[in-house]
Scaffold this motif. Structure first.
Motif, short mmCIF file in Angstrom:
data_model
loop_
_atom_site.label_atom_id
_atom_site.label_comp_id
_atom_site.label_asym_id
_atom_site.label_seq_id
_atom_site.Cartn_x
_atom_site.Cartn_y
_atom_site.Cartn_z
N GLU A 130 7.62 -37.28 -21.38
CA GLU A 130 8.37 -36.05 -21.63
C GLU A 130 9.65 -36.35 -22.40
O GLU A 130 10.21 -35.46 -23.05
N TRP A 138 4.84 -31.92 -15.38
CA TRP A 138 4.39 -30.54 -15.54
C TRP A 138 2.88 -30.49 -15.77
O TRP A 138 2.25 -29.47 -15.54
N GLN A 197 9.31 -30.46 -28.86
CA GLN A 197 10.66 -30.72 -28.40
C GLN A 197 11.52 -31.22 -29.57
O GLN A 197 11.01 -31.64 -30.60
N HIS A 231 3.72 -26.79 -23.43
CA HIS A 231 4.67 -26.48 -22.36
C HIS A 231 5.73 -25.53 -22.92
O HIS A 231 6.33 -25.81 -23.95
N TRP A 277 8.45 -24.31 -21.09
CA TRP A 277 9.76 -24.54 -20.46
C TRP A 277 10.37 -23.28 -19.85
O TRP A 277 11.58 -23.17 -19.71
N TRP A 337 11.84 -24.38 -16.40
CA TRP A 337 13.08 -25.16 -16.52
C TRP A 337 14.29 -24.24 -16.55
O TRP A 337 15.30 -24.50 -15.89
#
Length: 327
Positions: A181, A202, A296, A313, A315, A318
């Motif tokens: 990650e 995740w 990312q 993902h 997020w 988060w």
């Protein structure tokens, strides 16, 4: 009421190895039975010249075809974006069983799987009833250790069939499949991270009884019980504590510790950094950043839709749990 003295209980790895002694006494009988079964199998399914059976069996049969997710409400009550993300796992993997554990069904599941041999796990899980994030972290480890399969957060969607995730040469050896990650790639560590490389939890994949996951679970239980012993009550966890006690830092550090024990050499962040292809260390397969960490702004992560991407993902979680766990 939690009992901190349960720290002295044998861990999952010890419990498993203890049961192996009983099986040794049955080896002679099993060997004889195996010989008979092999003879019958050979009559039913002849072996070709290459030394393989002529029936078509899935090469990754030891990885259960199960997808696990957890949320506060059952699947039929999901709506909008969450429903579409959840359905993607089913649509892309039609031959997989899907199960969503809710806040209510999770306790039943953990009791059924762990109460007899590890009541301390059940006690810790239930003592965390006021902290959905820590429970969700622990639950994913418990589900995949007990039943195996793939775990995926609710704010993820599947972009490539799970059957294509693992290169064939790694299938016989891998017991746990994880992805990066974060990766400082040998440079300065970003301010929002405290370790040079981090494994995401995740999404990950495991066979039942993965010894690496056994260590992960034991580390979580020990950490929670120690905090309870110090505070004489279940503390309110900060964001950093969540990451260190049940989240990706604990997950990463425990797996690196397991690999160091397994290989007899020190396995560190540098051994999982700068990966451009999957890397098998002992029985843990580590995937490069784009497998689970596409999109990312760090770690060499590519834009969404790249050829290395296995899932996406978003997020969402988060943003949510950080608000409820400041600091």
């Amino acid at each position: 009421m939690l009992d901190a003295r349960r720290l002295s209980r044998p861990g999952l790895i010890d419990s498993i190895s203890g049961t192996m002694a009983t099986g040794t006494r049955r080896l002679v009988a099993i060997a004889a039975l195996t010989a008979v079964l092999w003879f019958l199998w050979a009559q039913l399914y002849p072996v070709d010249n290459a030394g393989t059976t002529t029936i078509d069996e899935p090469a990754d049969a030891a990885f259960p075809r199960k997808i696990w997710q957890t949320w506060s409400i059952p699947a039929q009550e999901l709506g909008g974006t969450f429903q579409s993300w959840s359905v993607s796992w089913i649509d892309v993997n039609p031959n997989y069983r899907y199960e969503l554990l809710t806040s209510n069904s999770a306790s039943t599941y953990v009791r059924e799987k762990y109460e007899r041999q590890r009541p301390d796990i059940v006690e810790v899980f239930e003592a965390l009833h006021n902290d959905a994030i820590l429970r969700a972290d622990l639950l994913r480890y418990l589900a995949l250790f007990a039943d195996g399969g793939v775990y995926a957060d609710m704010d993820t969607d599947c972009t490539r069939p799970i059957d294509d995730w693992i290169p064939g040469e790694y299938l016989p050896s891998a017991n746990l499949v994880v992805g990066l990650e974060y990766d400082a790639q040998g440079g300065e560590i970003r301010g929002d991270f405290t370790i040079a490389a981090s494994l995401g939890q995740w999404t990950f994949m495991a066979r039942p009884g993965s010894p690496a996951l056994a260590l992960v679970i034991d580390k979580v239980i020990e950490a929670v019980l120690r905090l309870y012993e110090v505070n004489q009550t279940m503390p309110t966890f900060t964001g950093e504590q969540v990451i260190d006690v049940t989240g990706p830092h604990m997950f990463t550090n425990s797996i690196l510790e397991y690999l160091s024990i397994k290989t007899g050499t020190q396995v560190s962040y540098f051994d999982i950094s700068n990966l451009t292809e999957p890397k098998l260390i002992a029985d843990v397969l580590v995937l490069p950043i784009n497998a689970f960490g596409t999109g990312q702004d760090h770690s060499g992560s590519k834009e969404d839709g790249n050829s290395e991407q296995l899932m996406r993902h978003h997020w969402y979680g988060w943003k949510g749990w950080r608000v409820s766990h400041p600091g």
